[in-house]
Design an enzyme around this catalytic site. Structure first.
Site, mmCIF file in Angstrom:
data_model
loop_
_atom_site.group_PDB
_atom_site.id
_atom_site.type_symbol
_atom_site.label_atom_id
_atom_site.label_comp_id
_atom_site.label_asym_id
_atom_site.label_seq_id
_atom_site.Cartn_x
_atom_site.Cartn_y
_atom_site.Cartn_z
ATOM 1 N N GLU A 1 0.790 -1.666 0.055
ATOM 2 C CA GLU A 1 0.281 -0.017 0.472
ATOM 3 C C GLU A 1 0.861 1.410 0.105
ATOM 4 O OE1 GLU A 1 -3.001 0.066 -0.979
ATOM 5 O OE2 GLU A 1 -3.513 -1.796 -0.910
ATOM 6 N N TYR B 1 -7.776 6.477 3.501
ATOM 7 C CA TYR B 1 -6.913 5.241 2.819
ATOM 8 C C TYR B 1 -6.246 4.389 2.929
ATOM 9 C CZ TYR B 1 -6.169 2.159 -0.904
ATOM 10 O OH TYR B 1 -5.671 1.504 -1.546
ATOM 11 N N ASP C 1 -10.623 4.877 -2.532
ATOM 12 C CA ASP C 1 -9.080 5.389 -4.051
ATOM 13 C C ASP C 1 -9.337 5.963 -4.678
ATOM 14 O OD1 ASP C 1 -10.067 2.803 -5.241
ATOM 15 O OD2 ASP C 1 -7.533 2.758 -5.424
ATOM 16 N N CYS D 1 -13.026 -0.269 -15.386
ATOM 17 C CA CYS D 1 -13.323 1.813 -15.357
ATOM 18 C C CYS D 1 -12.219 2.488 -15.728
ATOM 19 C CB CYS D 1 -14.381 1.857 -14.794
ATOM 20 S SG CYS D 1 -15.469 3.585 -14.359
ATOM 21 N N CYS E 1 -16.392 -0.100 -21.630
ATOM 22 C CA CYS E 1 -17.819 -0.209 -21.077
ATOM 23 C C CYS E 1 -18.243 -1.970 -21.156
ATOM 24 C CB CYS E 1 -18.276 0.219 -21.226
ATOM 25 S SG CYS E 1 -18.138 2.127 -20.419
ATOM 26 N N CYS F 1 -17.528 -4.425 -18.279
ATOM 27 C CA CYS F 1 -18.042 -4.071 -17.553
ATOM 28 C C CYS F 1 -19.223 -4.809 -17.007
ATOM 29 C CB CYS F 1 -18.341 -2.591 -17.341
ATOM 30 S SG CYS F 1 -18.858 -1.829 -15.383
ATOM 31 N N CYS G 1 -25.028 1.525 -15.197
ATOM 32 C CA CYS G 1 -23.827 2.388 -15.367
ATOM 33 C C CYS G 1 -25.001 4.202 -15.540
ATOM 34 C CB CYS G 1 -22.959 2.290 -15.871
ATOM 35 S SG CYS G 1 -21.295 3.892 -15.420
#
Length: 314
Positions: free
Chosen positions: A59, A142, A160, A215, A222, A225, A231
């Site tokens: 991270e 975060y 995030d 995305c 898309c 997706c 969406c």
DNA sequence: CATTCGTGGTC
DNA sequence: TGACCAAGAAT
């Protein structure tokens, strides 16, 4: 994966409901998590053997740095410092050197500082508590949520840049989220969080991965997706971003570039470097001095008597 | 809330 | 080809 049950409600699909997010949340979780089960990348920090320390190291490195560049440094880092105490026992300058060219080297210093704090205050174990994680250097909202969720399976809103973009599009119906994270975004993230702890942590990882792979900021796909049908942005015809342009980051000629050049010299050197060697890295003396002073002030560089400089030993 | 803080890849 | 972007934090 709680099977979402639609609330009994007669209006058309897009009519305002008493609980605006009720349907949205339920309709998003299962498809995104199922998609994740099938398409998630096999990243080393997602493997069980990574452990909380591996998750935490990843991270730190992934803050503003792409996965592909993190991978090799991550492997070397954990091989060298498999536990927080191992890193804490080494000099902070060694962390800065091992950080290599990941960028934002203060992260290396903070990760070292976090390892020291973990060793001193938490008996060498990455804390499980969100507030205790947040108290460590280099860990903000975060990262605290990410470590608690990914390493310990807890229920936290992990917000995030990827998740913000997914929510902006899928739920809010705009191309991009605001420049700075807003209270409305946090509220939305909490509202969308599955009740069940395990599902919530899967959702956090899955929604982030969706933003990273499908995305994306540009050239979103898309077609692949799992929630394209729901969406809001796509259904609205994918309108272009309105409002203030998202600030571009210039680099050439900035103090950051100068700092980067100076620190690169010290990273490569394994003995104190005379100022004359640093002076060769930038022509403009005022900016050069300011950059060096900044590095010293940040603790990234240690000045020695006789105009010598090195990475910090302590 | 706006800035600062690296580096390299992409279109 | 230069603007944009990449799992943010600290101030």
């Amino acid at each position: 994966m709680t099977a979402p049950t639609k609330p009994p409600h007669n209006g058309p699909a897009n009519s305002p409901s008493v609980s605006p997010l009720g349907e949205t949340a339920g309709d998003l979780h299962a498809p995104v998590i199922d998609w994740f089960e099938e398409h998630a990348r096999d990243l080393p920090w997602r493997r069980p053997e990574a452990g909380p320390w591996g998750v935490m190291v990843s991270e730190f490195m992934l803050q503003q740095t792409p996965v592909n560049r993190v991978l090799p440094v991550y492997e070397q880092w954990l091989a060298r410092w498999p536990r927080p105490a191992d890193l804490a026992a080494d000099a902070p300058g060694e962390a800065v050197r091992a950080w290599g060219r990941l960028g934002y080297p203060r992260r290396a210093l903070r990760l070292h500082g976090a390892a020291v704090a973990i060793t001193e205050r938490h008996d060498g174990d990455v804390p499980t508590d969100h507030a205790q994680l947040l108290a460590l250097p280099g860990i903000g909202e975060y990262t605290a949520a990410a470590v608690a969720s990914f390493a310990y399976g807890q229920r936290h809103a992990v917000l995030d840049t990827n998740v913000r973009r997914v929510f902006a599009r899928a739920v809010t119906g705009v191309q991009y989220p605001p420049n700075a994270t807003t209270a409305a975004e946090r509220r939305l993230a909490r509202a969308l969080l599955p009740d069940d702890e395990h599902t919530a942590s899967r959702w956090a990882a899955a929604s982030m991965e969706l933003g990273a792979l499908i995305c994306t900021a540009k050239n979103e796909t898309c077609q692949r997706c799992p929630i394209a049908a729901q969406c809001a942005w796509r259904l609205a015809g994918k309108p272009d971003h309105e409002g203030p342009p998202r600030r571009g980051q210039t680099y050439a000629g900035t103090d950051r570039q100068v700092r980067g050049r100076l620190l690169a010299v010290l990273r490569e050197a394994h003995a104190p470097v005379p100022q004359s060697a640093l002076d060769r890295m930038w022509h403009e003396p005022v900016q050069r001095a300011r950059a060096l002073d900044g590095l010293v002030a940040d603790g990234l560089v240690e000045p020695l008597p006789g105009g010598l400089y090195r990475l910090p030993l302590a």
